[in-house]
Scaffold this active site. Structure first.
Site, PDB file in Angstrom:
ATOM      1  N   SER A   1       0.800  -1.333  -0.186  1.00 38.30           N
ATOM      2  CA  SER A   1      -0.058  -0.173  -0.030  1.00 38.30           C
ATOM      3  C   SER A   1       0.852   1.282   0.020  1.00 38.30           C
ATOM      4  O   SER A   1       1.587   1.644   0.895  1.00 38.30           O
ATOM      5  CB  SER A   1      -0.849   0.229   1.222  1.00 38.30           C
ATOM      6  OG  SER A   1      -1.559  -1.207   1.339  1.00 38.30           O
TER       7      SER A   1
ATOM      8  N   HIS B   1      -4.375  -0.527  -3.054  1.00 43.18           N
ATOM      9  CA  HIS B   1      -3.713  -1.491  -3.857  1.00 43.18           C
ATOM     10  C   HIS B   1      -4.276  -1.516  -5.459  1.00 43.18           C
ATOM     11  O   HIS B   1      -5.215  -1.715  -5.754  1.00 43.18           O
ATOM     12  CB  HIS B   1      -3.911  -2.892  -3.326  1.00 43.18           C
ATOM     13  CG  HIS B   1      -3.771  -3.187  -1.973  1.00 43.18           C
ATOM     14  ND1 HIS B   1      -2.709  -4.037  -1.700  1.00 43.18           N
ATOM     15  CD2 HIS B   1      -3.894  -2.599  -0.760  1.00 43.18           C
ATOM     16  CE1 HIS B   1      -2.514  -4.158  -0.142  1.00 43.18           C
ATOM     17  NE2 HIS B   1      -3.329  -2.965   0.122  1.00 43.18           N
TER      18      HIS B   1
ATOM     19  N   HIS C   1      -4.135 -10.895  -0.867  1.00 41.46           N
ATOM     20  CA  HIS C   1      -3.929 -11.271   0.615  1.00 41.46           C
ATOM     21  C   HIS C   1      -4.947 -12.497   0.770  1.00 41.46           C
ATOM     22  O   HIS C   1      -5.925 -12.645   0.331  1.00 41.46           O
ATOM     23  CB  HIS C   1      -4.214 -10.164   1.555  1.00 41.46           C
ATOM     24  CG  HIS C   1      -3.610  -9.061   1.338  1.00 41.46           C
ATOM     25  ND1 HIS C   1      -3.746  -7.970   0.313  1.00 41.46           N
ATOM     26  CD2 HIS C   1      -2.302  -8.416   1.712  1.00 41.46           C
ATOM     27  CE1 HIS C   1      -2.998  -7.048   0.419  1.00 41.46           C
ATOM     28  NE2 HIS C   1      -2.041  -7.053   1.280  1.00 41.46           N
TER      29      HIS C   1
ATOM     30  N   TYR D   1      -6.532 -12.897   3.577  1.00 36.24           N
ATOM     31  CA  TYR D   1      -7.576 -12.222   4.092  1.00 36.24           C
ATOM     32  C   TYR D   1      -8.704 -11.992   3.106  1.00 36.24           C
ATOM     33  O   TYR D   1     -10.090 -11.968   3.453  1.00 36.24           O
ATOM     34  CB  TYR D   1      -7.327 -11.306   5.088  1.00 36.24           C
ATOM     35  CG  TYR D   1      -6.861  -9.945   4.416  1.00 36.24           C
ATOM     36  CD1 TYR D   1      -7.856  -9.108   3.747  1.00 36.24           C
ATOM     37  CD2 TYR D   1      -5.530  -9.532   4.855  1.00 36.24           C
ATOM     38  CE1 TYR D   1      -7.151  -7.962   3.192  1.00 36.24           C
ATOM     39  CE2 TYR D   1      -4.899  -8.317   4.261  1.00 36.24           C
ATOM     40  CZ  TYR D   1      -5.933  -7.543   3.464  1.00 36.24           C
ATOM     41  OH  TYR D   1      -5.390  -6.376   2.864  1.00 36.24           O
ATOM     42  N   GLU D   2      -8.344 -11.741   1.930  1.00 39.00           N
ATOM     43  CA  GLU D   2      -9.386 -11.508   0.799  1.00 39.00           C
ATOM     44  C   GLU D   2     -10.082 -12.674   0.460  1.00 39.00           C
ATOM     45  O   GLU D   2     -11.008 -12.876  -0.339  1.00 39.00           O
ATOM     46  CB  GLU D   2      -8.720 -10.991  -0.292  1.00 39.00           C
ATOM     47  CG  GLU D   2      -8.218  -9.524  -0.009  1.00 39.00           C
ATOM     48  CD  GLU D   2      -7.134  -8.941  -1.137  1.00 39.00           C
ATOM     49  OE1 GLU D   2      -7.785  -8.243  -1.968  1.00 39.00           O
ATOM     50  OE2 GLU D   2      -6.254  -9.254  -1.230  1.00 39.00           O
TER      51      GLU D   2
ATOM     52  N   ALA E   1       3.027  -2.692   4.803  1.00 40.18           N
ATOM     53  CA  ALA E   1       2.805  -1.825   5.838  1.00 40.18           C
ATOM     54  C   ALA E   1       2.669  -2.685   7.148  1.00 40.18           C
ATOM     55  O   ALA E   1       2.136  -3.936   6.826  1.00 40.18           O
ATOM     56  CB  ALA E   1       1.696  -1.061   5.470  1.00 40.18           C
TER      57      ALA E   1
ATOM     58  N   MET F   1       0.100  -8.733   7.759  1.00 40.85           N
ATOM     59  CA  MET F   1      -1.029  -9.671   7.145  1.00 40.85           C
ATOM     60  C   MET F   1      -0.547  -9.890   5.742  1.00 40.85           C
ATOM     61  O   MET F   1      -1.209 -10.639   4.944  1.00 40.85           O
ATOM     62  CB  MET F   1      -2.475  -9.102   7.042  1.00 40.85           C
ATOM     63  CG  MET F   1      -2.876  -8.441   8.308  1.00 40.85           C
ATOM     64  SD  MET F   1      -4.547  -7.716   8.062  1.00 40.85           S
ATOM     65  CE  MET F   1      -4.721  -6.791   9.819  1.00 40.85           C
ATOM     66  N   SER F   2       0.747  -9.854   5.402  1.00 42.14           N
ATOM     67  CA  SER F   2       1.025 -10.476   4.204  1.00 42.14           C
ATOM     68  C   SER F   2       2.570 -10.776   4.209  1.00 42.14           C
ATOM     69  O   SER F   2       3.177 -11.245   5.226  1.00 42.14           O
ATOM     70  CB  SER F   2       1.297  -8.970   3.280  1.00 42.14           C
ATOM     71  OG  SER F   2       2.102  -7.978   3.641  1.00 42.14           O
TER      72      SER F   2
ATOM     73  N   ASN G   1       1.679   2.168  11.862  1.00 42.96           N
ATOM     74  CA  ASN G   1       0.873   2.615  13.378  1.00 42.96           C
ATOM     75  C   ASN G   1       1.859   1.656  14.419  1.00 42.96           C
ATOM     76  O   ASN G   1       2.522   0.733  14.077  1.00 42.96           O
ATOM     77  CB  ASN G   1      -0.467   2.121  13.093  1.00 42.96           C
ATOM     78  CG  ASN G   1      -0.713   0.491  12.903  1.00 42.96           C
ATOM     79  OD1 ASN G   1      -0.713   0.268  11.862  1.00 42.96           O
ATOM     80  ND2 ASN G   1      -0.902  -0.257  13.962  1.00 42.96           N
TER      81      ASN G   1
ATOM     82  N   HIS H   1      -7.999   2.029   8.034  1.00 39.38           N
ATOM     83  CA  HIS H   1      -7.240   1.974   7.163  1.00 39.38           C
ATOM     84  C   HIS H   1      -6.736   3.261   6.507  1.00 39.38           C
ATOM     85  O   HIS H   1      -5.768   3.291   5.977  1.00 39.38           O
ATOM     86  CB  HIS H   1      -8.063   1.331   5.960  1.00 39.38           C
ATOM     87  CG  HIS H   1      -7.220   0.489   5.036  1.00 39.38           C
ATOM     88  ND1 HIS H   1      -6.052  -0.453   4.985  1.00 39.38           N
ATOM     89  CD2 HIS H   1      -7.128   0.985   3.303  1.00 39.38           C
ATOM     90  CE1 HIS H   1      -5.665  -0.603   3.974  1.00 39.38           C
ATOM     91  NE2 HIS H   1      -6.339  -0.022   2.990  1.00 39.38           N
TER      92      HIS H   1
HETATM   93  N1  HPA Z   1      -1.556  -5.252  12.580  1.00 38.22           N
HETATM   94  C1  HPA Z   1      -1.437  -5.960  11.456  1.00 38.22           C
HETATM   95  N2  HPA Z   1      -1.255  -5.623  10.202  1.00 38.22           N
HETATM   96  C2  HPA Z   1      -0.941  -4.397   9.867  1.00 38.22           C
HETATM   97  C3  HPA Z   1      -1.028  -3.274  11.074  1.00 38.22           C
HETATM   98  C4  HPA Z   1      -1.237  -3.751  12.418  1.00 38.22           C
HETATM   99  O1  HPA Z   1      -1.207  -3.022  13.268  1.00 38.22           O
HETATM  100  N3  HPA Z   1      -0.660  -2.049  10.433  1.00 38.22           N
HETATM  101  C5  HPA Z   1      -0.660  -2.313   9.193  1.00 38.22           C
HETATM  102  N4  HPA Z   1      -0.871  -3.657   8.657  1.00 38.22           N
END
Ligand code: HPA
Length: 272
Positions: free
Chosen positions: A33, A64, A86, A88-89, A116, A214-215, A238, A247
């Site tokens: 991203s 994306h 991903h 999760y998709e 990220a 998550m990737s 973050n 997001h």
């Molecule tokens: N957790 C998981 N995946 C992420 C985060 C997070 O805090 N920030 C960006 N992707």
């Protein structure tokens, strides 16, 4: 043994070969991203939307873009992914790593992957880049599940040196030259799509994770299995568990740190 997954990777590689009139990439770059700025340094010779790759899919998450770009940075022939798909998709793990396998069949020797992530280690600042030195696979999926694809690698591949010491050294050198405060640490890959609970963050910290996302882990496993040198970078979007909200705020933090990471990746690519 040639299974359907290998045939799928072959078809994907052939389609890329046709769409690019035989472009032979040296390095695959996966841009998460907001990290498209790496492409500002690239002389692009061909573009292909994700949807044009047989067996692949359009990525549905905001931010994306979902396409491949082919071109050169310095003397290095680069296959870049703008976005990724991903778990999760709902994509099966074999689809998530299809571009990695296609890239390998096209001749890629190395992969640079970006993402990220949420920062867990207190030393990480939001907007800073953490170079991944190792990972923990908590995704509940592994692209090597199933019959081994002998064409790529062995049944029980070591993963202890998945992140190339050579590329780590090059990255440190380039970060130094660029005056970048590059952090290093361990990335925990989780399935998502929800962000972590406080208890999960305490757990992740206790098992040695410095950042969580998550990737990336499936791609790294597939690339390492296939003998590719790997480097990975997490842009800390973050503090894990302290998502002020959405997001959108993650994308905003990424936007700040992205130019620095983009310059680093471009610098590494030019050296490969
Ligand atoms: N957790 C998981 N995946 C992420 C985060 C997070 O805090 N920030 C960006 N992707």
């Amino acid at each position: 043994m040639t299974d359907e997954r290998f045939a799928g990777a072959r078809r994907a590689a052939d389609a890329i070969g046709e769409a690019t009139r035989g472009f032979r990439p040296d390095v695959l770059v996966v841009l998460g991203s907001g990290l498209g700025a790496v492409l500002d340094e690239m002389e692009i010779v061909a573009t292909m939307p994700f949807g044009a790759l047989p067996g692949f899919a359009a990525s549905s998450v905001a931010g994306h873009a979902g396409r491949f770009e082919f071109g050169h940075i310095g003397d290095t022939a680069v296959m870049a992914m703008m976005g990724r798909v991903h778990l999760y998709e709902g994509h099966p793990v074999d689809r998530v790593v299809l571009p990695v396998r296609a890239a390998r069949l096209l001749g890629c020797r190395a992969m640079i992957v970006t993402n990220a992530a949420g920062g867990i280690a207190p030393r990480l600042r939001v907007g800073q880049t953490m170079m991944i030195t190792d990972h923990v696979n908590l995704m509940g999926a592994n692209p090597l599940t199933g019959p081994n694809m002998d064409e790529f690698g062995v049944r029980f591949p070591p993963m202890a040196d998945a992140y190339s010491a050579r590329l780590l050294a090059i990255a440190r050198e380039i970060a130094g030259a660029q005056g970048t405060d590059l952090a290093e640490g361990v990335y925990a890959g989780v399935p998502g799509p929800n962000y972590e609970t406080r208890a999960e963050i305490r757990y992740l910290r206790s098992i040695g994770a410095d950042a969580v996302g998550m990737s990336t882990v499936p791609e790294v496993i597939a690339a390492s299995h296939a003998g590719m040198e790997v480097a990975g970078f997490s842009l800390v979007a973050n503090v894990a568990g302290e998502m002020s909200d959405s997001h959108e705020s993650v994308l905003a933090s990424v936007e700040e740190g992205a130019p620095v990471l983009a310059a680093l990746v471009a610098g590494i690519l030019a050296r490969l």
